[in-house]
Motif scaffolding. Structure first.
Motif, PDB file in Angstrom:
ATOM      1  N   LYS A  16       0.845  -1.201   0.000  1.00  0.00           N
ATOM      2  CA  LYS A  16       0.000   0.000   0.000  1.00  0.00           C
ATOM      3  C   LYS A  16       0.879   1.250   0.000  1.00  0.00           C
ATOM      4  N   LYS A  18       0.743   4.987   0.974  1.00  0.00           N
ATOM      5  CA  LYS A  18      -0.078   5.965   1.709  1.00  0.00           C
ATOM      6  C   LYS A  18       0.292   7.373   1.264  1.00  0.00           C
ATOM      7  N   GLU A  41      -4.984   6.099   0.677  1.00  0.00           N
ATOM      8  CA  GLU A  41      -3.916   5.167   0.286  1.00  0.00           C
ATOM      9  C   GLU A  41      -4.352   4.415  -0.962  1.00  0.00           C
ATOM     10  N   ASP A 281     -11.175   6.017  -1.148  1.00  0.00           N
ATOM     11  CA  ASP A 281     -10.251   6.345  -0.054  1.00  0.00           C
ATOM     12  C   ASP A 281      -9.146   5.297   0.088  1.00  0.00           C
ATOM     13  N   HIS A 282      -9.478   4.002  -0.063  1.00  0.00           N
ATOM     14  CA  HIS A 282      -8.444   2.970   0.157  1.00  0.00           C
ATOM     15  C   HIS A 282      -7.900   2.323  -1.119  1.00  0.00           C
TER      16      HIS A 282
END
Ligand code: UT7
Length: 328
Positions: A16, A18, A41, A281-282
């Motif tokens: 990931k 971020k 992220e 968002d993710h």
């Protein structure tokens, strides 16, 4: 004729990136990215080829559908970040999921790819009685086409894959696919091979950025302007054909590019943001994979239920856009 989405599946890279990680190589910050885009992220493919992510997502969807891979008659991959110019991602995925009786091809409509591919799949099902199951795969490795020195673009995108297994049904279905080629220059990744001199001299290359050659370049403001109009229009064109309004829709599943674009569409429809599945968002913007990843997550979380009416709406490079209204 409508479709039944038997099952969906996904593959999300473990790595990931971020917002704070991006600070290490560009002048940006978490607050700017979150407030301007809604992204916190994004998954980044590490060792995984694009075909691998697609095959994993397809495998999961096929297993969840409980069908034999031998009964799959068609595989469409809608990637814009294929590992190869040829063979198609769909052919490689066919090998990986052991679907020897399928036809296989790729379809590139950029971030609208899943909308285009799902609608194409439905048309194949309608015209071929022998076709039982189609697998639509959206597998994207955008990070391999990004300029990580360009802070206006590299912060937006993520990698991942999602797939759906579909069959014929008589459920509610309507669609509309569209494109505005005059905006092609606003979002593009050029081929590594430069255009021949003769094409340049005759103006066939006009309007496209000269560099970088194979990295994604965009005019963010122009794409933003287009997107805020295209998203509502994609819904209205598809829904209008069957007399559906935004109030009839249980869930909107939009292309996940920027939360502000989605909020503008919600306002236009006069519906609350609670009716939108948001994964931006993710996952960030995973191009053609963004809609099926959101769809898959909505099903996994128990938000999207059988019998509900869904509006799947996308836009992307091209500039393409399109919408599908269907009963899940
Ligand atoms: O699937 C489709 C893919 N493409 C899209 O969806 C793109 C659609 N466009 C957008 O989402 C937005 O236009 C962006 C997110 C790309 C940019 O947001 P914006 O609100 O249009 O920002 P802006 O370009 O007007 O830039 C505002 C300021 C500028 O600084 P100055 O000139 O005001 O001093 C930029 O240089 O923000 C600056 N900026 C940044 N600052 C921190 C641009 N990128 C960044 C960044 N971090 N990453």
């Amino acid at each position: 004729m409508g479709i039944n989405i038997l099952a969906t599946g996904c593959y999300i890279p473990e790595q990931k990136l971020k917002n704070d990680d991006l600070k290490k190589f560009i002048d940006t910050n978490d607050e700017w990215i979150r407030t301007r885009t809604g992204i916190t992220e994004r998954p980044m493919a590490g060792w995984e080829p694009c075909w691998y992510m697609g095959a994993k997502a397809a495998q999961q969807a096929v297993e969840r559908a409980g069908i034999s891979s031998k009964d799959i008659g068609l595989i469409i991959s809608c990637t814009l970040t294929s590992d190869f110019l040829t063979p198609s991602m769909a052919s490689v995925i066919q090998r990986e999921i052991d679907a020897p009786n399928a036809a296989a091809f790729d379809l590139n409509a950029a971030c609208s790819g899943f909308v285009y591919a799902l609608d194409t799949a439905r048309r194949f099902l309608e015209t071929d009685d022998s076709l039982k199951y189609v697998v639509v795969v959206a597998n994207e490795a955008l990070s391999r086409f990004l300029d990580f020195k360009d802070r206006t673009t590299c912060i937006l995108f993520g990698d991942g894959a999602a797939a759906a297994v579909i069959e014929k049904s008589d459920k509610l279905y309507s669609s509309h696919l569209a494109s505005d080629g005059t905006g092609a220059k606003y979002l593009c990744a050029r081929n590594l091979n430069p255009a021949p001199e003769v094409a340049v001299e005759n103006g066939f290359n006009d309007g496209f950025p000269e560099k970088p050659i194979h990295q994604l370049v965009q005019d963010g403001k122009e794409v933003y302007k287009f997107a805020t109009k295209a998203l509502p229009r994609a819904f209205e064109l598809a829904a209008g054909k069957i007399g559906i309004t935004s109030e009839d829709i249980d869930w909107f599943i939009p292309h996940q590019a920027n939360i502000r674009i989605i909020e503008t569409a919600a306002k236009k429809f006069g519906v609350s943001m609670d009716k939108f599945i948001i994964t931006l968002d993710h996952f960030g913007n995973t191009s053609s994979a963004s809609i099926p990843l959101a769809f898959n997550e909505g099903v996994e979380k128990g938000l999207i239920k059988r019998g509900q009416k869904l509006a799947i709406i996308g836009f992307g490079a091209g500039l393409t856009y399109g919408g599908i209204i269907l009963e899940y």
